[in-house]
Design a protein around this motif. Structure first.
Motif, PDB file in Angstrom:
ATOM      1  N   LYS A 126       0.848  -1.188   0.000  1.00  0.00           N
ATOM      2  CA  LYS A 126       0.000   0.000   0.000  1.00  0.00           C
ATOM      3  C   LYS A 126       0.885   1.240   0.000  1.00  0.00           C
ATOM      4  CE  LYS A 126      -3.729   2.303   2.593  1.00  0.00           C
ATOM      5  NZ  LYS A 126      -4.601   2.220   3.782  1.00  0.00           N
ATOM      6  N   ASN A 127       0.482   2.257  -0.759  1.00  0.00           N
ATOM      7  CA  ASN A 127       1.182   3.527  -0.746  1.00  0.00           C
ATOM      8  C   ASN A 127       0.575   4.400   0.350  1.00  0.00           C
ATOM      9  OD1 ASN A 127       1.603   6.498  -1.676  1.00  0.00           O
ATOM     10  ND2 ASN A 127       3.096   5.306  -2.841  1.00  0.00           N
ATOM     11  N   ILE A 128       1.400   4.749   1.333  1.00  0.00           N
ATOM     12  CA  ILE A 128       0.943   5.548   2.465  1.00  0.00           C
ATOM     13  C   ILE A 128       1.768   6.824   2.521  1.00  0.00           C
ATOM     14  CG2 ILE A 128       0.685   5.631   4.979  1.00  0.00           C
ATOM     15  CD1 ILE A 128       0.314   2.630   4.977  1.00  0.00           C
ATOM     16  N   ASN A 129       1.091   7.952   2.425  1.00  0.00           N
ATOM     17  CA  ASN A 129       1.755   9.259   2.444  1.00  0.00           C
ATOM     18  C   ASN A 129       2.838   9.357   1.375  1.00  0.00           C
ATOM     19  OD1 ASN A 129       0.167  10.136   4.645  1.00  0.00           O
ATOM     20  ND2 ASN A 129       1.596   9.187   6.102  1.00  0.00           N
ATOM     21  N   GLY A 130       2.527   8.802   0.193  1.00  0.00           N
ATOM     22  CA  GLY A 130       3.443   8.893  -0.934  1.00  0.00           C
ATOM     23  C   GLY A 130       4.589   7.915  -0.916  1.00  0.00           C
TER      24      GLY A 130
ATOM     25  N   ILE B 244     -19.723 -29.591  10.660  1.00  0.00           N
ATOM     26  CA  ILE B 244     -18.862 -29.890   9.521  1.00  0.00           C
ATOM     27  C   ILE B 244     -19.360 -29.169   8.278  1.00  0.00           C
ATOM     28  CG2 ILE B 244     -18.039 -31.721   7.995  1.00  0.00           C
ATOM     29  CD1 ILE B 244     -18.161 -33.603  10.393  1.00  0.00           C
ATOM     30  N   ALA B 245     -20.693 -29.176   8.083  1.00  0.00           N
ATOM     31  CA  ALA B 245     -21.271 -28.542   6.896  1.00  0.00           C
ATOM     32  C   ALA B 245     -21.209 -27.020   6.976  1.00  0.00           C
ATOM     33  CB  ALA B 245     -22.709 -28.997   6.717  1.00  0.00           C
ATOM     34  N   ASN B 246     -21.391 -26.472   8.158  1.00  0.00           N
ATOM     35  CA  ASN B 246     -21.386 -25.017   8.336  1.00  0.00           C
ATOM     36  C   ASN B 246     -20.579 -24.640   9.573  1.00  0.00           C
ATOM     37  OD1 ASN B 246     -24.325 -25.624   7.046  1.00  0.00           O
ATOM     38  ND2 ASN B 246     -23.456 -23.713   6.263  1.00  0.00           N
ATOM     39  N   PRO B 247     -19.244 -24.773   9.505  1.00  0.00           N
ATOM     40  CA  PRO B 247     -18.425 -24.528  10.700  1.00  0.00           C
ATOM     41  C   PRO B 247     -18.416 -23.074  11.154  1.00  0.00           C
ATOM     42  CG  PRO B 247     -17.040 -24.877   8.771  1.00  0.00           C
ATOM     43  CD  PRO B 247     -18.436 -25.229   8.355  1.00  0.00           C
ATOM     44  N   LYS B 248     -18.614 -22.136  10.220  1.00  0.00           N
ATOM     45  CA  LYS B 248     -18.633 -20.713  10.531  1.00  0.00           C
ATOM     46  C   LYS B 248     -17.377 -20.274  11.285  1.00  0.00           C
ATOM     47  CE  LYS B 248     -23.665 -20.351  10.404  1.00  0.00           C
ATOM     48  NZ  LYS B 248     -24.909 -19.908  11.086  1.00  0.00           N
ATOM     49  N   THR B 249     -16.220 -20.767  10.803  1.00  0.00           N
ATOM     50  CA  THR B 249     -14.950 -20.426  11.453  1.00  0.00           C
ATOM     51  C   THR B 249     -14.087 -19.486  10.616  1.00  0.00           C
ATOM     52  OG1 THR B 249     -14.040 -22.502  10.584  1.00  0.00           O
ATOM     53  CG2 THR B 249     -14.847 -22.516  12.852  1.00  0.00           C
ATOM     54  N   ALA B 250     -14.617 -18.987   9.515  1.00  0.00           N
ATOM     55  CA  ALA B 250     -13.896 -18.012   8.696  1.00  0.00           C
ATOM     56  C   ALA B 250     -14.347 -16.603   9.063  1.00  0.00           C
ATOM     57  CB  ALA B 250     -14.135 -18.268   7.217  1.00  0.00           C
ATOM     58  N   ARG B 251     -13.414 -15.663   9.036  1.00  0.00           N
ATOM     59  CA  ARG B 251     -13.709 -14.273   9.386  1.00  0.00           C
ATOM     60  C   ARG B 251     -13.056 -13.310   8.407  1.00  0.00           C
ATOM     61  NH1 ARG B 251     -16.353 -16.961  12.226  1.00  0.00           N
ATOM     62  NH2 ARG B 251     -16.686 -16.852  14.493  1.00  0.00           N
ATOM     63  N   VAL B 252     -13.673 -12.113   8.276  1.00  0.00           N
ATOM     64  CA  VAL B 252     -13.054 -11.007   7.564  1.00  0.00           C
ATOM     65  C   VAL B 252     -13.026  -9.816   8.497  1.00  0.00           C
ATOM     66  CG1 VAL B 252     -15.285 -10.435   6.472  1.00  0.00           C
ATOM     67  CG2 VAL B 252     -13.160  -9.455   5.577  1.00  0.00           C
ATOM     68  N   LEU B 253     -11.863  -9.140   8.548  1.00  0.00           N
ATOM     69  CA  LEU B 253     -11.682  -7.970   9.392  1.00  0.00           C
ATOM     70  C   LEU B 253     -11.263  -6.787   8.539  1.00  0.00           C
ATOM     71  CD1 LEU B 253      -9.894 -10.582  10.878  1.00  0.00           C
ATOM     72  CD2 LEU B 253     -10.400  -9.054  12.804  1.00  0.00           C
ATOM     73  N   LYS B 254     -11.777  -5.613   8.875  1.00  0.00           N
ATOM     74  CA  LYS B 254     -11.361  -4.391   8.199  1.00  0.00           C
ATOM     75  C   LYS B 254     -10.128  -3.851   8.897  1.00  0.00           C
ATOM     76  CE  LYS B 254     -13.054   0.131   6.678  1.00  0.00           C
ATOM     77  NZ  LYS B 254     -14.217   1.081   6.698  1.00  0.00           N
ATOM     78  N   LEU B 255      -9.113  -3.517   8.096  1.00  0.00           N
ATOM     79  CA  LEU B 255      -7.871  -2.982   8.640  1.00  0.00           C
ATOM     80  C   LEU B 255      -7.908  -1.459   8.689  1.00  0.00           C
ATOM     81  CD1 LEU B 255      -5.384  -5.273   6.682  1.00  0.00           C
ATOM     82  CD2 LEU B 255      -5.835  -5.366   9.139  1.00  0.00           C
ATOM     83  N   GLY B 256      -7.166  -0.882   9.627  1.00  0.00           N
ATOM     84  CA  GLY B 256      -7.038   0.569   9.684  1.00  0.00           C
ATOM     85  C   GLY B 256      -6.215   1.093   8.533  1.00  0.00           C
ATOM     86  N   THR B 257      -6.163   2.390   8.381  1.00  0.00           N
ATOM     87  CA  THR B 257      -5.421   2.984   7.273  1.00  0.00           C
ATOM     88  C   THR B 257      -3.934   2.655   7.353  1.00  0.00           C
ATOM     89  OG1 THR B 257      -5.215   5.048   8.538  1.00  0.00           O
ATOM     90  CG2 THR B 257      -7.059   4.879   6.985  1.00  0.00           C
ATOM     91  N   ASP B 258      -3.447   2.348   8.572  1.00  0.00           N
ATOM     92  CA  ASP B 258      -2.043   1.989   8.740  1.00  0.00           C
ATOM     93  C   ASP B 258      -1.773   0.524   8.422  1.00  0.00           C
ATOM     94  OD1 ASP B 258      -3.305   0.782  10.887  1.00  0.00           O
ATOM     95  OD2 ASP B 258      -2.195   1.902  12.421  1.00  0.00           O
ATOM     96  N   MET B 259      -2.799  -0.264   8.156  1.00  0.00           N
ATOM     97  CA  MET B 259      -2.709  -1.698   7.827  1.00  0.00           C
ATOM     98  C   MET B 259      -2.205  -2.536   8.999  1.00  0.00           C
ATOM     99  SD  MET B 259      -3.758  -2.074   4.641  1.00  0.00           S
ATOM    100  CE  MET B 259      -3.049  -3.588   3.981  1.00  0.00           C
ATOM    101  N   THR B 260      -2.025  -1.946  10.166  1.00  0.00           N
ATOM    102  CA  THR B 260      -1.531  -2.675  11.334  1.00  0.00           C
ATOM    103  C   THR B 260      -2.482  -2.546  12.524  1.00  0.00           C
ATOM    104  OG1 THR B 260      -0.195  -0.781  12.073  1.00  0.00           O
ATOM    105  CG2 THR B 260       0.870  -2.395  10.623  1.00  0.00           C
ATOM    106  N   SER B 261      -3.723  -2.162  12.246  1.00  0.00           N
ATOM    107  CA  SER B 261      -4.745  -2.073  13.280  1.00  0.00           C
ATOM    108  C   SER B 261      -6.064  -2.601  12.726  1.00  0.00           C
ATOM    109  CB  SER B 261      -4.911  -0.626  13.765  1.00  0.00           C
ATOM    110  OG  SER B 261      -5.267   0.220  12.676  1.00  0.00           O
ATOM    111  N   ILE B 262      -7.003  -2.913  13.633  1.00  0.00           N
ATOM    112  CA  ILE B 262      -8.302  -3.467  13.257  1.00  0.00           C
ATOM    113  C   ILE B 262      -9.376  -2.417  13.513  1.00  0.00           C
ATOM    114  CG2 ILE B 262      -9.981  -5.305  13.686  1.00  0.00           C
ATOM    115  CD1 ILE B 262      -7.339  -6.244  12.436  1.00  0.00           C
ATOM    116  N   VAL B 263     -10.301  -2.289  12.572  1.00  0.00           N
ATOM    117  CA  VAL B 263     -11.417  -1.369  12.702  1.00  0.00           C
ATOM    118  C   VAL B 263     -12.694  -2.172  12.914  1.00  0.00           C
ATOM    119  CG1 VAL B 263     -12.791   0.411  11.564  1.00  0.00           C
ATOM    120  CG2 VAL B 263     -10.306   0.346  11.225  1.00  0.00           C
TER     121      VAL B 263
END
Length: 632
Positions: free
Chosen positions: A133-137, A216-235
């Motif tokens: 990611k390009n951050i601050n140029g 087994i059919a629907n484990p529901k163990t996958a997740r998606v998280l939104k990252l902060g603009t710094d790519m090192t934090s969670i929103v």
């Protein structure tokens, strides 16, 4: 790969090396990647759970550090994953010749990696994912990894190959992160940076209760998280992805405005035919955070293609406007051990999206991808840039002037060799060959074309330099090296010790005049850039920052550079010339009749530099056709 394995692989050839200078017909055999094939990507070391990053005309592959683990009697035991505390990195501009960038010592807990581990809190580093990611140029790179199955960490760097640092000093995602409750295995990250610069992280896996068929059919163990603009934090909070029969191996890519979440289907229970065990399934959504709808599967278990199975791990990527999938298979370990024993190696094959957005079944094979561009033998080539090899290994080098984490080729014995594919010597051919070597023993390098027993065009004598990291550049003349050929460097010598190490090699051309690079052999970038056959064999660069680029080694800082090109209309097309990231001049092509434009006495940095032709504006300019670039 540790030295003990090298001795195991080379036992027979080391006995043969006690004989006086063997003929080339005694050249040793490749392990699994045979000359002409592109899979596995490498076979001088292992690599599992591959992930691809495309940056600046190269594909970078990041892998868990599979390495053979031994029983007390010296035999190789089944993979127990105890060696997965580093990340192996390789890269290529042509999908055949891969540069070994060594290992990132990620895990640092309890003196892991001999105290050099970067993440002092982590004991393992599984299944990497990398984002840019390009951050601050400024370009920034983010390496996400799994600390076993207990959490996700992140490292950062300013280049794709480091150096890396731990910005947090702790895990980025744990079981206590909002929305992560119910995830059985918190591992296998996959990162996506969307078109608007927002980052997302896909993680998880496992079956919450194996005694419950519904889980087994629907484990529901996958997740998606939104990252902060710094790519090192969670929103905010993680969102559940209801992936049917999900087991492990999150993957993500975006195609035609749709988001494709892919994963390995589990091996447990009885499955409907649309969810085949151990294969890669995929879901599609209009949003990066879902909801996702299951659509099918596209990559069978490696056992289907290679006769040895195990887990299935993949990543989908686009390079030069073609889609691919990188995955692992136990092909190298099978060739070495007779059975895979769980040790894995990277492969790449094409991936095709149908007109309706579904994905065709990938055909895994050893042929792999044909070489996308010719290698320029007149540029400095790192010896650890390898298409095929026999017998050698790589190691961290003390030689100066190389890339970050520079390696050299070592463990060289009589009959061993390294080779690269499709080097273009041009019609004038090569005059000399040089290599940077270090040795206590010495030997010879036979320069051969097309095979380890092919035409001999030169022989380089290597004498002792006084140490295996005491480097000296040596040179010899060559003849009859013209046109496009595979180049084999075949090593000969006597005794059982390592003959010498090689840092890099390079040819010089016969002609003191021009070095020509065909535009169609360069790396293309941009939205619409593509190859053309009229008005010449070249490329079309459209007026929206499309570009063609390659890497050139400059011994001197001043050159005249010419480009043959044309406009696609009666107007004038402007093509900027960049060297090392700096614009040094512009070419102007008026009308559709090809002309040659020249910039004289250009000053630029020396050494390896990126040379780029780029159409930088659509401000009343026209799109350009480019035939070739010539350096005088």
């Amino acid at each position: 790969m540790i030295k003990k394995l090298s001795v195991f692989i080379l036992a027979v050839t080391l006995l043969l090396s006690c004989l006086p200078m063997m003929s080339v017909h005694a050249a040793n055999n490749a392990i699994a990647k045979l000359p002409g094939n592109s899979n596995p990507l490498i076979d001088h070391k292992l690599g599992a759970d591959p992930y691809a990053l495309v940056y600046n005309g190269r594909v970078y592959i990041y892998m868990s550090s599979d390495a053979y683990v031994y029983n007390s009697d010296g035999t190789v035991k089944d993979n127990d994953f105890s060696a997965l505390n580093k990340i192996n990195v390789i890269s290529s501009a042509d999908m055949v010749n891969w540069t070994d960038h060594g290992a990132i010592p990620v895990a640092g807990y309890n003196n892991a990696n001999n105290g050099t581990g970067i993440a002092k809190w982590a004991s393992l580093s599984w299944a990497p994912s990398v984002a840019h990611k390009n951050i601050n140029g400024k370009d920034k790179f983010f390496l996400y990894f799994a600390n076993g199955a207990s959490g996700i960490g992140v490292l950062t760097a300013d280049t794709p190959i480091g150096p890396w640092k731990d910005p947090l000093g702790k895990a980025l995602v744990t079981q206590s992160t909002a929305g992560m409750s119910g995830v059985t295995w918190l591992f296998d990250p996959a990162a996506l940076v969307d078109d608007d610069g927002t980052g997302y992280l896909y993680v998880g896996g496992g079956i919450p209760n194996t005694s419950d068929p519904a889980s087994i059919a629907n484990p529901k163990t996958a997740r998606v998280l939104k990252l902060g603009t710094d790519m090192t934090s969670i929103v905010g909070s993680a969102v559940t992805i209801d992936a049917p029969y999900m087991f492990e191996d999150s993957g993500i890519h975006k195609y035609n405005g749709k988001y494709y979440y892919s994963y390995c289907i589990n091996f447990s229970g009885t499955h409907p035919s649309s969810y085949p065990a151990g294969e890669i399934g995929y879901m599609v959504s209009n949003s990066p955070m879902g909801p996702f709808t299951y659509k099918g599967h596209f990559l069978k278990n490696p056992s289907t293609f290679f006769g040895v199975g195990g887990n299935n791990h993949h990543a989908v990527f686009n390079f030069n406007n073609q889609w691919y999938v990188v995955y692992h298979a136990q092909t190298v370990s099978k060739a070495v051990l007779g059975a895979g024993k769980g040790y894995r190696s990277p492969h790449i094959n094409k991936l095709v999206h149908n007109a309706d957005g579904t994905i065709q079944e990938v055909q895994g094979n050893m042929a792999g991808i044909s070489q996308l561009a010719n290698l320029n033998p007149y540029n400095r080539t790192e010896a650890e840039t390898i298409g095929w090899n026999a017998g050698i290994t790589t190691e961290v080098s003390q030689a100066t002037g190389g890339p970050t984490n520079n390696l050299d080729v070592t463990n060289i014995h009589n009959g061993d060799w390294i080779a690269v594919g499709n080097a273009d010597f041009g019609s004038g051919g090569a005059k000399t060959f040089k290599a940077n070597v270090a040795s206590n023993v010495g030997g010879k390098i036979e320069i051969r074309l097309d095979s380890a027993t092919g035409a001999l065009v030169g022989t380089l004598d290597v004498s002792s330099t006084g140490g295996t990291q005491t480097w000296k550049e040596v040179e010899t003349t060559v003849s009859n090296a013209t046109g496009v050929h595979k180049v084999f460097l075949v090593f000969t010598g006597t005794g059982t010790k390592n003959l010498f190490n090689i840092d890099y090699w390079q040819f010089t051309p016969n002609t003191a005049g021009a070095t020509r690079v065909e535009a169609e052999n360069m790396t293309l970038g941009g939205t619409y850039a593509g190859k053309i056959s009229s008005p010449f064999n070249g490329v079309a660069l459209y007026a929206n920052n499309d570009y063609s680029a390659y890497t050139q080694y400059f011994a001197n800082s001043t050159h005249s550079i010419s480009v043959r090109g044309a406009s696609n209309n009666s107007g004038t097309a402007r093509v900027d010339l960049q060297i090392g990231g700096t614009t040094v001049g512009s070419f102007y092509f008026t009308g559709t009749t090809p002309t040659v434009q020249t910039l004289s006495n250009i000053n630029h940095p020396t050494g390896n530099q990126e040379v780029k032709l780029i159409v930088t504006t659509d401000n009343g300019t026209w799109d350009a056709y480019v035939d070739y670039l010539e350096i005088n």
